[in-house]
Design a protein around this motif. Structure first.
Motif: not given
Length: 458
Positions: A263-277
């Motif tokens: 509820x606090x961050x909504x959809x505004x914290x977006x993680x893009x994980x691309x391990x070493x690539x």
């Protein structure tokens, strides 16, 4: 005539005025004045019959027709000087200089090789802009930029003591630290706090995946709830959350914290994980697509610099070496930041020799480009590094013992040291208590702020 090859003149293309065997020293040997020619003739021996100079005669028209194509006359009739000009010249007078032709206005010249400059792709602006002083000041462009800059004074990191020292203006920020000092936690918590304030955050994680990072957020939320209520509220670690221990022990509290966080961050914290690539070009593409789709400017966090995948060299034949890659990445991220007027925060590792010395510019790995390109450079270090022992040479065992004890402490005393700042004081230190089990940084000497149901900002 002569040929131009790039910006160079090709010597082979310049015809010599006389044969090498006929050349005399100095330029006057090639082009003597009339007085020099007379003096030279008088100093020579009398010519033989075969060498005696004959009076020059003009070539009759009928003889000119008999000349062969490759035949060159030994002499040509001199053109007479017009009477008016002859009156102005004194005997034996040679003009020292001649009137210069006026220089034409500057015009852009085409490429010497004949190739035309390539235009930017359709829909893409060129990587520069030209603005004259009148164009900038008269239409109030300067006033608009001042107003926009003032608006950024309200942008925060969520760390109150840091925000009181300087606002978060758009720029390239670098955060460096040795291992186990919580550089990822510090930047990730900052991202959560920025998202809680209403801004979108693109967090590029090249080492940890989304499961690890979001579980850190939930562990932090547990801890902050306990701090706010001064209660015996549970504080499971992110490892306990990932392993399912928190689900079995505190199922209701876990559901409560997930709801609170989302509820606090909504959809505004977006993680893009691309391990070493992930390359820096991948980061540019994601940021550009996000801005185009959502019509807003995100805060960009890159975790971390040294493991961004290297790009190909300029000739496309090899991968860049480490130093080239780091310089290339920093420059491209700065260009991306400037193009869209973003806040870009980049995490960096430090040199191993810095583990027992206070942080400075030399601590940052592999690249001098970091020092010159970044707008703000922060370094995290154990507060014990301010002890005078670490400013002296030797005493390696004593230093290691002090560092080991400082790392085992809970909380760990951490200093954020500013080494460079284009937006305010050039040097300052902000002290934190770091709780590794709860993935939380708490600034020292700052009273807690009531969150009123939001993610607490220290």
């Amino acid at each position: 005539g002569f040929a131009l090859s790039g910006n160079n003149i090709s010597p082979q293309s310049i015809p010599s005025p006389i044969q090498p065997s006929q050349q005399q020293a100095g330029t006057s040997a090639l082009f003597p004045t009339p007085a020099q020619a007379v003096s030279r003739l008088q100093s020579q021996e009398a010519p033989t019959q075969s060498m005696r100079m004959q009076p020059e005669e003009s070539v009759p028209p009928e003889e000119a027709q008999d000349l062969q194509p490759d035949e060159v006359l030994d002499s040509y009739p001199e053109e007479p000087i017009p009477p008016k000009e002859a009156q102005d010249l004194q005997p034996d007078e040679v003009p020292d200089s001649y009137p210069e032709e006026p220089i034409p206005p500057f015009q852009a010249k085409p490429n010497v090789s004949g190739t035309q400059p390539q235009a930017s792709p359709p829909g893409q602006s060129p990587p520069y802009r030209l603005t004259s002083s009148l164009d900038y000041f008269q239409p109030n462009g300067f006033a608009r930029d001042i107003a926009a800059y003032q608006a950024y004074a309200n942008c925060k990191t969520g760390y109150v003591s840091l925000d009181n020292t300087q606002p978060r203006y758009p720029g390239l920020y670098l955060l460096g630290a040795i291992s186990s000092l919580g550089k990822t936690t510090n930047a990730h918590q900052m991202g959560d706090q920025i998202a809680a304030s209403g801004e979108s955050v693109l967090y590029f994680s090249l080492e940890q995946n989304r499961f690890e990072l979001y579980s850190k957020s939930i562990a932090r939320s547990f801890f902050l709830t306990q701090q706010e209520n001064n209660s015996r509220y549970p504080t499971p670690s992110s490892i306990e959350i990932r392993s399912g221990i928190a689900s079995s022990k505190y199922p209701n509290e876990l559901a409560e914290q997930i709801e609170r966080y989302t509820k606090t961050v909504g959809n505004r914290m977006i993680i893009i994980d691309g391990i070493f690539s992930m390359t820096v070009e991948d980061i540019e593409n994601v940021v550009t697509q996000f801005i185009t789709a959502h019509k807003c400017k995100p805060v960009v966090i890159v975790d971390y610099l040294q493991i961004v995948a290297p790009s190909m060299s300029m000739d496309g034949r090899r991968k860049m070496d480490t130093r080239e890659a780091v310089d290339h990445i920093v420059h491209r991220l700065k260009a991306l930041q400037s193009q869209y007027d973003l806040t870009v925060i980049v995490i960096s590792s430090l040199n191993r020799q810095n583990y027992l010395t206070p942080i400075d510019f030399e601590s940052f790995k592999e690249s001098g480009g970091i020092e010159y390109t970044a707008d703000v450079i922060w370094g995290l270090q154990l507060s014990v590094m301010s002890n005078e022992l670490f400013g002296r040479e030797g005493k390696i065992k004593e230093k290691r013992d002090m560092v080991r004890k400082a790392k085992l402490a809970s909380p760990r005393n951490i200093d954020l040291v500013c080494l460079k700042n284009r937006f305010g004081p050039s040097s300052y230190t902000v002290q934190f208590n770091y709780f590794p089990a709860s993935d939380t940084f708490e600034p020292v000497c700052n009273p807690p702020i009531a969150s009123q149901g939001k993610v607490k900002q220290w």
